[in-house]
Write a protein that holds these residues in place. Structure first.
Motif, PDB file in Angstrom:
ATOM      1  N   ARG A   1       0.820  -1.202   0.000  1.00 23.83           N
ATOM      2  CA  ARG A   1       0.000   0.000   0.000  1.00 23.83           C
ATOM      3  C   ARG A   1       0.856   1.256   0.000  1.00 23.83           C
ATOM      4  NH1 ARG A   1      -5.573   1.151  -0.158  1.00 23.83           N
ATOM      5  NH2 ARG A   1      -5.794  -0.978  -0.841  1.00 23.83           N
TER       6      ARG A   1
ATOM      7  N   SER B   1      -7.449   5.629  11.288  1.00 22.98           N
ATOM      8  CA  SER B   1      -6.260   5.839  10.462  1.00 22.98           C
ATOM      9  C   SER B   1      -6.393   7.001   9.487  1.00 22.98           C
ATOM     10  CB  SER B   1      -5.947   4.578   9.648  1.00 22.98           C
ATOM     11  OG  SER B   1      -5.585   3.517  10.488  1.00 22.98           O
TER      12      SER B   1
ATOM     13  N   CYS C   1      -6.473   4.437  -1.017  1.00 23.55           N
ATOM     14  CA  CYS C   1      -6.231   5.052   0.291  1.00 23.55           C
ATOM     15  C   CYS C   1      -4.890   4.614   0.850  1.00 23.55           C
ATOM     16  CB  CYS C   1      -7.343   4.673   1.262  1.00 23.55           C
ATOM     17  SG  CYS C   1      -7.020   5.172   2.955  1.00 23.55           S
ATOM     18  N   PRO C   2      -4.004   5.567   1.163  1.00 29.01           N
ATOM     19  CA  PRO C   2      -2.660   5.185   1.635  1.00 29.01           C
ATOM     20  C   PRO C   2      -2.670   4.428   2.954  1.00 29.01           C
ATOM     21  CG  PRO C   2      -2.724   7.509   1.041  1.00 29.01           C
ATOM     22  CD  PRO C   2      -4.128   7.020   1.027  1.00 29.01           C
ATOM     23  N   VAL C   3      -3.669   4.664   3.793  1.00 25.99           N
ATOM     24  CA  VAL C   3      -3.665   3.933   5.049  1.00 25.99           C
ATOM     25  C   VAL C   3      -4.515   2.666   4.967  1.00 25.99           C
ATOM     26  CG1 VAL C   3      -3.191   5.947   6.484  1.00 25.99           C
ATOM     27  CG2 VAL C   3      -5.543   5.300   6.029  1.00 25.99           C
ATOM     28  N   GLY C   4      -5.034   2.377   3.753  1.00 24.88           N
ATOM     29  CA  GLY C   4      -5.700   1.101   3.567  1.00 24.88           C
ATOM     30  C   GLY C   4      -7.172   1.070   3.929  1.00 24.88           C
ATOM     31  N   ASN C   5      -7.837   2.221   3.946  1.00 24.14           N
ATOM     32  CA  ASN C   5      -9.259   2.206   4.296  1.00 24.14           C
ATOM     33  C   ASN C   5     -10.097   1.599   3.183  1.00 24.14           C
ATOM     34  OD1 ASN C   5      -8.547   3.437   6.611  1.00 24.14           O
ATOM     35  ND2 ASN C   5      -9.452   5.422   6.166  1.00 24.14           N
TER      36      ASN C   5
ATOM     37  N   THR D   1      -2.338   2.451  13.875  1.00 24.36           N
ATOM     38  CA  THR D   1      -3.493   1.783  13.269  1.00 24.36           C
ATOM     39  C   THR D   1      -3.329   1.554  11.781  1.00 24.36           C
ATOM     40  OG1 THR D   1      -4.648   3.876  12.929  1.00 24.36           O
ATOM     41  CG2 THR D   1      -5.101   2.677  14.973  1.00 24.36           C
TER      42      THR D   1
END
Lengths: 216, 424, 364
Positions: free
Chosen positions: A57, B27, B108-112, A197
């Protein structure tokens, strides 16, 4: 001098306590909500893709690189710069060693100095962008600006202390440590929690899509 | 007095929140990159369509109900409650400008997984009375009549008669113990009936036993689109009961995106147990048959063609190579669009968005993305595997005066099948 | 008893040449960062100076300051200056003892009222502590100090104990020790800290006082800027190694032998202000860093409580590991409680769910 000893002593203790309690409590608060079990036939596994997503990611899609260039480039410079100034600066390595018992070689101080300046510039650029870009402006709340400030201050005061620009030195070093304590105390209650998180959210994303057999 | 209240909606939003959602909201750093992946923002430039913003009511419920700090803020009166007016305003954001295509979740960079959260948020919209009227109509027809477009079994029987006449093949119905049970979407039954004939031809050549189910022919799931698990469950159960009663080994999803999603992924969770059969997308089945050598073509499509990957097929179910393998078998001049496969741009009509006539202008504006993709390859033919995508793209092409014919992949394969000597 | 001869006469009697005297004046001027043009003025003043009366009070101290100041391996002009001062009271150096000694002090105070200098080393138990912790001739240190400074021209707190509280004040401070400047408020006080201070620093301050009749420019901690205005870090000859990131990691590794920076071995140079790096010790022989040991920060307040001598400046003084461990437990307890509350709330919400039917949707 008393100020410096106070921030290095009791104040640091309090900040560590609040930080650790906050982070641990919030992580449990999130994880204990749990996830409903899946009964559908999986097409792929969850664990492998979940862990892989934590790393993958970090690589953006090509068209996002074009469209979100300022956010991406600024964001990467800031994060990498922050990592270098925190973890590859010898006095910080000494600190980590005293708490965790591990150490590693650091970068020469002038290199870290240059990186620090670049990091601060990136942060300022990102702040201006946040104020001016329509999507970010619409999304931003006072929390976004507060977290920017508590992130910027330690870097700024650390740089001022290193260069001994503010006198006497115990004052500016004390301010640097105090600003770090402020960051620690604010982190668990704001979006800065993403520090921890992000591994969970990226994992879930990878696991959910990995189960569906999506190869990203 | 309506039993759909804000209170009910809030309970359902609360019940919908789980650990992944809590981690996603924790996040989010307000970076705004999700907007750059959303075709509605990219083509309109209006920041209100920012994906994560579509979830603001859900986020506030999470913050106020499931975080210590949020509960504290609520106690001292520092938090904003979710209101009916707000949910009404969010109707456009959650239904008309979101097809749950999942591109934002990819970026989404934070993986949402924002698309996942949108579906959950719709639960609250439904029980608080803020689901869009067209989708309510479709759901009502689906539950009461059997199909969201009001198609009943007699209409299907009619189509069957035509298909049998055209192909000379028998369409099996309610056959106990058949291996495969294909589902149809109303769209196909009404608009693209050739699909059924294509299935018959292909299955004959491959030599597999199959059957339609008179009580469970409809694949479309209006409950999935409106975002109500109760209604989604009610519709899925019809298929599950019949499939298990007939003892079939496989249920085949049609060329319809969300229908496949509903039966393949949501169904078992909704009924709380695994199926006694397996589910395949028709394209997955066809590729399997191709790989086993049971599918033979004797002519090919020579036009310059490209493929539109339906979101529910590619990005949400990982079916990407199958269609390309099949095209490799039946086409000579296949070229991929830029941003293809799991990176494809949504047609703009999925997730129930197509039924909202009020927002046609928004969909047509968003179609600009598809237009750009097509203009980059200038195909003579566009192939896809979702009836809804087909319809949406046809509307878009017409609006922009682009003359590109569209074909369904299954039909295309059936057209070029090697003629079976023993065809009766 | 106070003599009436001048300092110049006294030095000549001891065989110090004019040349030697001028050298001392020049050295003093440069150490005080005064321009060379001041040298004749210094010489003229010192030549004519009368022997000032100095009363040296020793309280909770180790006598290290006296040792440092009086230790001379060869006769030096500094030593001679020191001899010149009429040291009318000093526990270690005086010949008299008991009542005679106290009487000498009182006589000096009376005869030189308003003109004598009080030099203090050692901290005192504060006004709110038990005075019995440190007494002289049955009188508490606090009382002696306040009595003696009444007629003083200036007070010089020599050594970190007198200047800031020093070792007795270190945690847990059983005697309630305080610095001199915290109780003496109405007289000019100059702090000459160090554990002990450099000998030339004290004589430089006295020379300044004799020359100009007032104390030199002081920093925010009351220390003469001339000697305490620069940090050890900024004057350290090993600074290039700090800048290049070359550090000794143990006391006998390659870095130590090559003379690299001692930051990682606990050197407090960055936060310490003193003249050690330039004036050095033992007549310029060496100083701690040069002999391979990190600076202790001994001229700074509370340096005993500033974290271990061998722990780098960036290491916190509190036991972080223990705090963090306790916090993990506390956080886990709170988190689990919150998690359970969340689960209960979620189940409650699920239980309250009413099945959605199309009829209901139709009404709404």
């Amino acid at each position: 001098m008393d100020f410096l000893l106070w921030v290095r002593g009791p104040a640091f203790n309090v900040a560590v306590a609040i930080f650790v309690i906050g982070v641990v409590a919030r992580l449990l608060e999130i994880l204990l909500l749990g996830r409903a079990p899946s009964h559908s036939e999986p097409k792929g596994s969850q664990v492998g893709p979940g862990i892989a997503e934590i790393f993958k990611r970090s690589v953006p899609l090509p068209d996002i690189v074009k469209r979100g260039a300022v956010t991406l480039v600024g964001g990467y410079i800031f994060h990498i710069g922050l990592f270098i100034t925190i973890f590859l600066f010898v006095p910080h390595i000494e600190f980590i060693n005293s708490v965790f018992g591990v150490r590693w070689p650091g970068l020469p101080n002038p290199v870290v100095d240059a990186v620090t300046v670049v990091t601060m510039v990136a942060l300022v650029v990102l702040l201006v962008h946040r104020i001016r870009q329509p999507v970010k402006r619409m999304l931003s709340t006072s929390e976004d600006y507060l977290t920017w400030l508590v992130t910027f201050l330690p870097i700024l005061t650390g740089w001022l202390a290193y260069h001994r620009i503010v006198n006497p030195y115990p004052l500016v070093l004390g301010l640097h440590i105090l600003s770090v304590e402020l960051l620690m105390v604010v982190l668990p209650f704001t979006k800065l929690m993403h520090t921890f998180t992000v591994f969970i959210s990226r994992w879930y994303n990878g696991a959910i899509y990995g189960r569906r057999g999506v190869q990203s | 007095m309506s039993s759909l209240t804000l209170e009910r909606g809030l309970y359902d939003l609360k019940a919908a929140i789980d650990a992944p959602i809590a981690s996603f909201f924790s996040s989010c750093v307000h970076c705004g990159l999700c907007a750059e992946a959303c075709l509605f923002y990219v083509e309109t430039g209006d920041p209100k369509y920012t994906p994560i913003r579509k979830l603001e009511p859900l986020r506030r419920v999470w913050e106020q109900e499931y975080t210590l700090f949020g509960k504290l803020k609520k106690l001292v009166g520092l938090s904003k409650a979710v209101t009916d007016d707000e949910l009404e305003e969010w109707k456009e954001l959650l239904y008309a400008s979101c097809t749950m295509c999942g591109r934002c979740s990819q970026v989404c960079p934070v993986g949402n997984d924002i698309a996942y959260m949108v579906k959950k948020a719709r639960e609250g919209m439904v029980s608080s009375g803020h689901a869009p009227a067209p989708l309510v109509g479709a759901a009502t027809r689906a539950v009461k009549i059997g199909s969201p477009m009001g198609v009943k079994w007699p209409a299907v029987q009619n189509q069957i008669k035509h298909v049998e006449a055209d192909t000379g093949l028998k369409i099996p119905v309610d056959v106990q113990g058949a291996e495969y049970m294909p589902l149809l979407s109303s769209m196909e039954i009404i608009n693209f009936p050739e699909y059924l004939g294509a299935l018959a031809k292909i299955f004959k050549q491959a030599g597999i036993t199959w059957t339609l189910a008179s009580k469970a022919f409809e694949a479309t799931n209006a409950g999935h689109q409106i975002g109500s698990s109760d209604i989604e469950r009610e519709l899925v159960v019809r298929v599950v009961d019949e499939a298990e009663r007939l003892g079939v080994k496989f249920v085949i999803g049609p060329e319809c995106g969300h229908a496949f999603n509903a039966i393949r992924w949501d169904g078992p969770e909704l009924i709380g147990r695994p199926y006694k059969f397996r589910v395949l997308h028709i394209i997955e089945l066809l590729d399997q048959l191709r790989a086993e050598g049971r599918l033979k073509v004797d002519s090919k499509v020579t036009e310059r063609l490209t493929f539109h990957d339906p979101c529910n097929m590619a990005r949400k179910s990982g079916i990407v190579n199958e269609q390309r393998n099949l095209l490799g078998m039946v086409a000579t001049n296949f070229v991929d669009m830029p941003d293809n496969g799991i990176h494809n741009w949504c047609c703009g009509g999925g997730g129930g968005a197509n039924s909202m006539e009020e927002y046609e202008h928004l969909r047509l504006k968003a179609f600009g993305r598809k237009r750009w993709q097509l203009e980059s390859v200038e195909p003579e033919l566009l192939v896809t595997a979702c009836a809804n995508c087909r319809l949406t793209i046809e509307e878009g092409l017409e609006h922009y005066k682009m003359e590109i014919p569209i074909a369904g992949l299954t039909e295309m394969i059936a057209e070029h099948l090697k003629e079976d000597e023993s065809a009766a | 008893m106070v003599d009436s001869i001048t300092l110049g006469e006294s030095l000549r009697r001891q065989g110090v040449s004019r040349r030697g005297f001028m050298k001392f004046c020049a050295a003093t001027a440069s150490m005080m960062a005064l321009p060379p043009s001041m040298v004749p003025a210094i010489a003229a003043s010192l030549e004519k100076a009368r022997r000032p009366s100095v009363i040296w009070l020793s309280f909770q101290e180790c006598t290290g300051c006296t040792e440092s100041l009086t230790r001379s391996h060869a006769p030096t002009v500094e030593g001679l200056i020191f001899d010149f001062i009429s040291l009318d009271y000093h526990h270690t150096l005086q010949a008299a003892a008991g009542d005679q000694a106290e009487a000498a002090r009182e006589a000096a105070m009376h005869e030189n009222a308003g003109k004598y200098i009080v030099v203090v080393d050692g901290s005192i138990p504060g006004p709110n502590s038990n005075p019995g912790y440190s007494t002289i001739a049955g009188i508490s240190n606090y009382d002696t100090l306040m009595e003696t400074v009444k007629g003083a021209a200036a007070v010089v707190a020599v050594g970190t104990c007198a200047a800031f509280g020093g070792l007795p004040k270190a945690d847990p401070n059983p005697t309630g020790a305080v610095a001199i400047q915290s109780v003496v408020k109405d007289k000019p006080v100059v702090n000459v800290p160090g554990c002990p201070p450099i000998p030339t620093v004290i004589t430089g301050v006295l020379a300044h006082f004799l020359t100009f009749g007032k104390l030199p420019e002081l920093d925010h901690l009351g220390r003469p800027v001339a000697f305490y205005g620069q940090s050890i870090h900024d004057r350290c000859y090993r600074r290039p190694f700090y800048d290049k990131g070359l550090f000794a990691e143990t006391f006998d590794d390659e870095g130590a032998r090559k003379g690299w920076c001692l930051y990682r071995l606990g050197c407090k140079g960055p936060m310490t202000y003193n003249a050690c790096a330039t004036a050095k010790w033992n007549l310029g022989t060496s100083w701690p860093v040069e002999s391979g040991h990190g600076c202790l920060g001994c001229s700074e307040p509370n340096f005993w409580d500033a974290g271990g001598f061998y722990q780098a400046l960036s290491i916190p003084t509190s036991n972080v590991t223990r705090t963090a461990a306790a916090a993990v437990a506390a956080g886990a307890a709170i988190g689990i409680a919150a998690g359970i509350a969340n689960k209960v709330k979620k189940s409650g919400a699920k239980a309250k769910h009413q099945t959605v039917t199309v009829d209901q949707l139709g009404e709404g």
